[in-house]
Every structure is written in C-alpha cells, then in structure tokens.
Write an enzyme that holds these catalytic residues in place. Structure first.
Site, PDB file in Angstrom:
ATOM      1  N   CYS A   1       0.860  -1.185   0.000  1.00 19.83           N
ATOM      2  CA  CYS A   1       0.000   0.000   0.000  1.00 19.83           C
ATOM      3  C   CYS A   1       0.890   1.227   0.000  1.00 19.83           C
ATOM      4  CB  CYS A   1      -0.948   0.022   1.203  1.00 19.83           C
ATOM      5  SG  CYS A   1      -2.386   1.085   0.877  1.00 19.83           S
TER       6      CYS A   1
ATOM      7  N   CYS B   1      -0.148   4.235   1.650  1.00 16.58           N
ATOM      8  CA  CYS B   1      -0.541   5.247   2.641  1.00 16.58           C
ATOM      9  C   CYS B   1       0.530   5.529   3.693  1.00 16.58           C
ATOM     10  CB  CYS B   1      -1.872   4.888   3.292  1.00 16.58           C
ATOM     11  SG  CYS B   1      -1.919   3.251   4.050  1.00 16.58           S
TER      12      CYS B   1
ATOM     13  N   CYS C   1      -4.184   5.930   0.149  1.00 18.85           N
ATOM     14  CA  CYS C   1      -3.620   4.681  -0.360  1.00 18.85           C
ATOM     15  C   CYS C   1      -3.356   4.713  -1.867  1.00 18.85           C
ATOM     16  CB  CYS C   1      -4.564   3.523  -0.020  1.00 18.85           C
ATOM     17  SG  CYS C   1      -4.921   3.394   1.746  1.00 18.85           S
TER      18      CYS C   1
ATOM     19  N   LYS D   1     -12.035  -5.310   2.359  1.00  8.94           N
ATOM     20  CA  LYS D   1     -11.477  -4.453   3.399  1.00  8.94           C
ATOM     21  C   LYS D   1     -12.423  -3.279   3.620  1.00  8.94           C
ATOM     22  CE  LYS D   1      -7.550  -1.628   4.669  1.00  8.94           C
ATOM     23  NZ  LYS D   1      -6.176  -1.224   4.353  1.00  8.94           N
TER      24      LYS D   1
ATOM     25  N   ARG E   1      -3.059   3.409  12.564  1.00 16.15           N
ATOM     26  CA  ARG E   1      -2.678   4.662  11.892  1.00 16.15           C
ATOM     27  C   ARG E   1      -1.744   5.501  12.749  1.00 16.15           C
ATOM     28  NH1 ARG E   1      -8.446   5.811   8.778  1.00 16.15           N
ATOM     29  NH2 ARG E   1      -8.421   3.833   7.659  1.00 16.15           N
TER      30      ARG E   1
ATOM     31  N   ARG F   1     -11.267   7.214   4.031  1.00  7.31           N
ATOM     32  CA  ARG F   1     -11.004   6.193   3.010  1.00  7.31           C
ATOM     33  C   ARG F   1     -12.297   5.592   2.440  1.00  7.31           C
ATOM     34  NH1 ARG F   1      -5.709   6.318   4.052  1.00  7.31           N
ATOM     35  NH2 ARG F   1      -4.747   5.316   5.859  1.00  7.31           N
TER      36      ARG F   1
ATOM     37  N   GLU G   1     -16.280  -8.305  -4.501  1.00 10.00           N
ATOM     38  CA  GLU G   1     -14.853  -7.962  -4.371  1.00 10.00           C
ATOM     39  C   GLU G   1     -13.985  -9.215  -4.433  1.00 10.00           C
ATOM     40  OE1 GLU G   1     -13.043  -5.382  -4.312  1.00 10.00           O
ATOM     41  OE2 GLU G   1     -14.288  -3.675  -3.780  1.00 10.00           O
TER      42      GLU G   1
ATOM     43  N   LYS H   1     -11.257  -8.067   6.341  1.00  7.93           N
ATOM     44  CA  LYS H   1     -10.643  -7.177   7.330  1.00  7.93           C
ATOM     45  C   LYS H   1     -11.576  -6.025   7.628  1.00  7.93           C
ATOM     46  CE  LYS H   1      -6.845  -4.044   7.855  1.00  7.93           C
ATOM     47  NZ  LYS H   1      -5.959  -3.183   7.148  1.00  7.93           N
TER      48      LYS H   1
ATOM     49  N   SER I   1      -5.773  -3.736  14.602  1.00  4.07           N
ATOM     50  CA  SER I   1      -5.225  -3.008  15.742  1.00  4.07           C
ATOM     51  C   SER I   1      -6.274  -2.672  16.809  1.00  4.07           C
ATOM     52  CB  SER I   1      -4.540  -1.732  15.259  1.00  4.07           C
ATOM     53  OG  SER I   1      -5.420  -0.932  14.491  1.00  4.07           O
TER      54      SER I   1
ATOM     55  N   TYR J   1      -1.909  -9.338  16.100  1.00  3.75           N
ATOM     56  CA  TYR J   1      -0.873  -8.806  16.987  1.00  3.75           C
ATOM     57  C   TYR J   1      -0.714  -9.667  18.242  1.00  3.75           C
ATOM     58  CZ  TYR J   1      -1.650  -4.876  13.885  1.00  3.75           C
ATOM     59  OH  TYR J   1      -1.791  -4.109  12.759  1.00  3.75           O
TER      60      TYR J   1
HETATM   61  C1  PBG Z   1      -2.864   0.109   4.936  1.00  2.00           C
HETATM   62  C2  PBG Z   1      -3.315  -0.801   6.014  1.00  2.00           C
HETATM   63  C3  PBG Z   1      -4.123  -0.497   7.133  1.00  2.00           C
HETATM   64  C4  PBG Z   1      -4.155  -1.638   7.906  1.00  2.00           C
HETATM   65  C5  PBG Z   1      -3.423  -2.611   7.235  1.00  2.00           C
HETATM   66  N1  PBG Z   1      -2.919  -2.071   6.076  1.00  2.00           N
HETATM   67  C6  PBG Z   1      -4.747   0.759   7.570  1.00  2.00           C
HETATM   68  C7  PBG Z   1      -5.774   1.456   6.804  1.00  2.00           C
HETATM   69  O1  PBG Z   1      -6.300   0.980   5.800  1.00  2.00           O
HETATM   70  O2  PBG Z   1      -6.034   2.580   7.222  1.00  2.00           O
HETATM   71  C8  PBG Z   1      -4.875  -1.768   9.226  1.00  2.00           C
HETATM   72  C9  PBG Z   1      -4.333  -2.783  10.142  1.00  2.00           C
HETATM   73  C10 PBG Z   1      -4.751  -2.633  11.548  1.00  2.00           C
HETATM   74  O3  PBG Z   1      -5.580  -1.789  11.940  1.00  2.00           O
HETATM   75  O4  PBG Z   1      -4.225  -3.416  12.345  1.00  2.00           O
HETATM   76  N2  PBG Z   1      -3.737   0.290   3.886  1.00  2.00           N
HETATM   77 ZN    ZN Z   2      -3.242   2.101   2.608  1.00  2.00          ZN
END
Ligand code: PBG
Ligand code: ZN
Length: 324
Positions: free
Chosen positions: A120, A122, A130, A195, A205, A217, A233, A248, A274, A313
């Site tokens: 990605c 971002c 992204c 996602k 973030r 986003r 998707e 996700k 996260s 994690y």
């Molecule tokens: C990047 C990405 C993100 C996560 C994984 N890859 C963040 C987002 O899309 O803002 C999130 C992972 C997490 O929250 O643990 N595109």
């Molecule tokens: Zn991203």
C-alpha cells in the site's frame, strides 16, 4: 433422539473426550504476526495505543524476528514507515527503502520465517491516502502501476508473498502481471479483498503514521453495512489472480468471513486488526478480562467462522501460551 437417550453433556464430561471432539484448533500454523519498521529510528518504541507492540529499527526488527521464530511463529507481515513522504509514496518502491532493507535483513538472518509484504502507499504518501490524488480525489488507474512496482521491489528484496491492502480496483491483476514479468510467477498474492472503512484501524494509523491528511477512506474501502458487495470484491480478485483472500477487520465481520468461506474455494484469511487488539489489551490491563482466555476464544472463533489464517498482533503471546 430426545432426552433422556440423548445427553449432549456426555461429550463434555471428560477433558480428553472434549479434546477428541473439538471442531476447531488454533495453532501457530494459522497465525501471522504484523510488525512495523521505522526508518531513522534507533532501538524500538512501544506504540502507546497498542501495549506490547513496537515500532522497530531494522536491527531491532531482526532481533524480534529471531525471537518470534524461536518461539514457533511461522510468518510475519511487514509495514514500513519511511523518513520522507511524498505525494507519490516513492519510498514504497525505493530500491534501498526502509521496507526493502528490512526484508533483505530478515531474509538473511531468519531464513525460516515467511515474509509477507503489505502493499500500500498510505504509509509513504504525504497525504496519507492509499493511492495517487488529484485535488481531493483518489485516482485508481494511475495508482496501479505504483502498487505493481512496490510489489516487485518487495519481492526482489526478500518477500515470499505480497498482500495488497489499498482497495484500488484492478490492483491484483496489475500486481500479478508485474510479478510474472519479473520472474516471480511463483510468488502468491494474498488480497485484502473485502477491506472495510473501519474505525478499528485507529491504533494502526498511529503506529504507521498513515492517517489521511484530508477526508477519509470511504471512497475506496467498503461500507461496513455491506456483505453481498464483499462477495463481488472477492470474486473479482480471484479472477485477477488472488491466491488467498482476506476479510478485514475480523471481529465485527465474522458473517463476511463465513459468507466468503462458503462461496469460494480459495483459502480465506482475516485480519484481527489493531483496534480489536487494543480493546482486549485495555480491558485486560484493568483486570476486567482474562487476557489469554479471551484471546484464544476470539481467535478460535475466527477459525470457526471460516478463516484458515489470521493476521494478529496477539501472535507473539499465543506462541508463548501454546509453548512448543
Ligand atoms: C494500509 C493498512 C491499514 C491496515 C493494514 N494495512 C490501515 C488502513 O487501511 O487505514 C490496518 C491494520 C490494523 O488496523 O491493524 N492500507
Ligand atoms: Zn493504505
């Protein structure tokens, strides 16, 4: 058959019988540990919103990967945070970029560990989106080439698998074509296929310094209200060459995991993100929840929902609890 002939408690009486009839079992073969590497950092620093998770220098990251491998962890997914960001996110595919350095170092020092590269922009773009932008619009097609370049550069550096997380249309096909052209036809793509635009990414973030500088986003990530759209998707990504597909976040999207698992025959992954981690950690720190039990229950439930692998994690802790 009815009671009293049928007594379901019979199979719960003896602990070994319970083990024999268990339908889902979480093992280290199911888990992938996410890790953050930061350019220009010395040592490691704890992520305040994710107790027990750190941002690492390359050197510390390699040490952590050695410890994880010794504990039985099989796979990691890596996120890089560059010292300089620009509108194109050029650090993502820089030959000696932070993620490339990290992958090369791990591949050399810990060859038994599977390295997955999150693809990605971002973390690398100054605007935090992204994809490439024009005004406040996120451009789809011009972004594809940059993602493809990023994937090739990560595999060149040492990644064994790539995982595009940007949600641009057509990225899986673009990445597949670029990998094949560069002699990487054997490298699998795990697509973040479904996602969602989720508040559960908040702590990530902070960790990855990837919060968008304007807007959000929602023009590219999915609406949390939708599940049928997730199947579209996933279908498209499979047609473009995705070898594994991911849902996700995980916890609030168990129905999506189950729908994908029932509809398609590719391996299904989910990302225990996260915010899901932080919620458990916060409650456990107050003594409100039994952390090992709630983590094992949550991750096992993700398997039960249909996920064959889980990015989490908690992986480091689970490895310690499972022993070897
Ligand atoms: C990047 C990405 C993100 C996560 C994984 N890859 C963040 C987002 O899309 O803002 C999130 C992972 C997490 O929250 O643990 N595109
Ligand atoms: Zn991203």
């Amino acid at each position: 058959m009815n009671f009293p002939v049928t007594r379901l408690r019979r199979l719960r009486e003896h602990n070994i019988v319970r083990d024999l009839v268990r339908e889902n079992l979480l093992t280290l073969n199911d888990l992938v540990m996410p890790l953050f590497v930061v350019e220009g950092l010395s040592g490691r620093e704890e992520i305040s919103s994710m107790p027990g998770q750190y941002r690492y220098s390359v050197k510390e990251l390699v040490e952590e990967c050695k410890r994880l491998a010794d504990a039985g962890v099989r796979a990691v997914i890596l996120f890089g945070i560059p010292a300089q960001k620009d509108p194109h996110g050029s650090g993502a595919w820089a030959e000696n970029g932070i993620i490339q350095q990290a992958m090369a170092a791990i591949a050399r020092a810990v060859p038994e560990l599977l390295i997955i590269g999150d693809i990605c922009l971002c973390e690398y773009t100054s605007h935090g989106h992204c994809g490439m932008i024009e005004g406040e619009r996120i451009l789809n097609d011009p972004t594809l080439e940059l993602l493809a370049r990023t994937a090739v550069s990560q595999v060149t550096a040492g990644a064994h698998m790539v995982a595009p997380s940007d949600m641009m249309d057509g990225r899986v096909g673009a990445i597949r074509e670029a990998l094949d052209e560069h002699g990487f036809a054997h490298v699998p793509i795990m697509s973040y296929a479904a996602k969602y635009a989720s508040a559960y990414y908040g702590p990530f973030r902070d960790a990855a310094e990837s919060a968008p500088q304007f807007g959000d986003r929602r023009s590219y990530q999915m609406d949390p209200a939708n599940v049928r759209e997730a199947l579209r998707e996933v279908e498209l990504d499979i047609l473009e060459g995705a070898d594994l597909v991911m849902v996700k976040p995980a916890l609030a999207y168990m129905d999506v995991i189950r729908a994908v698992r029932d509809t398609f025959d590719v391996p299904v992954a989910c990302y225990n993100v996260s915010g899901e981690y932080s919620m458990i950690k916060a409650a456990a720190a107050r003594g409100w929840l039994d952390e090992p039990r709630i983590v094992m229950e949550t991750l096992t439930a993700m398997k039960r929902a249909g996920a064959q692998l889980i990015l989490s994690y908690h992986t480091r802790d689970v490895a310690a609890w499972l022993g070897r």
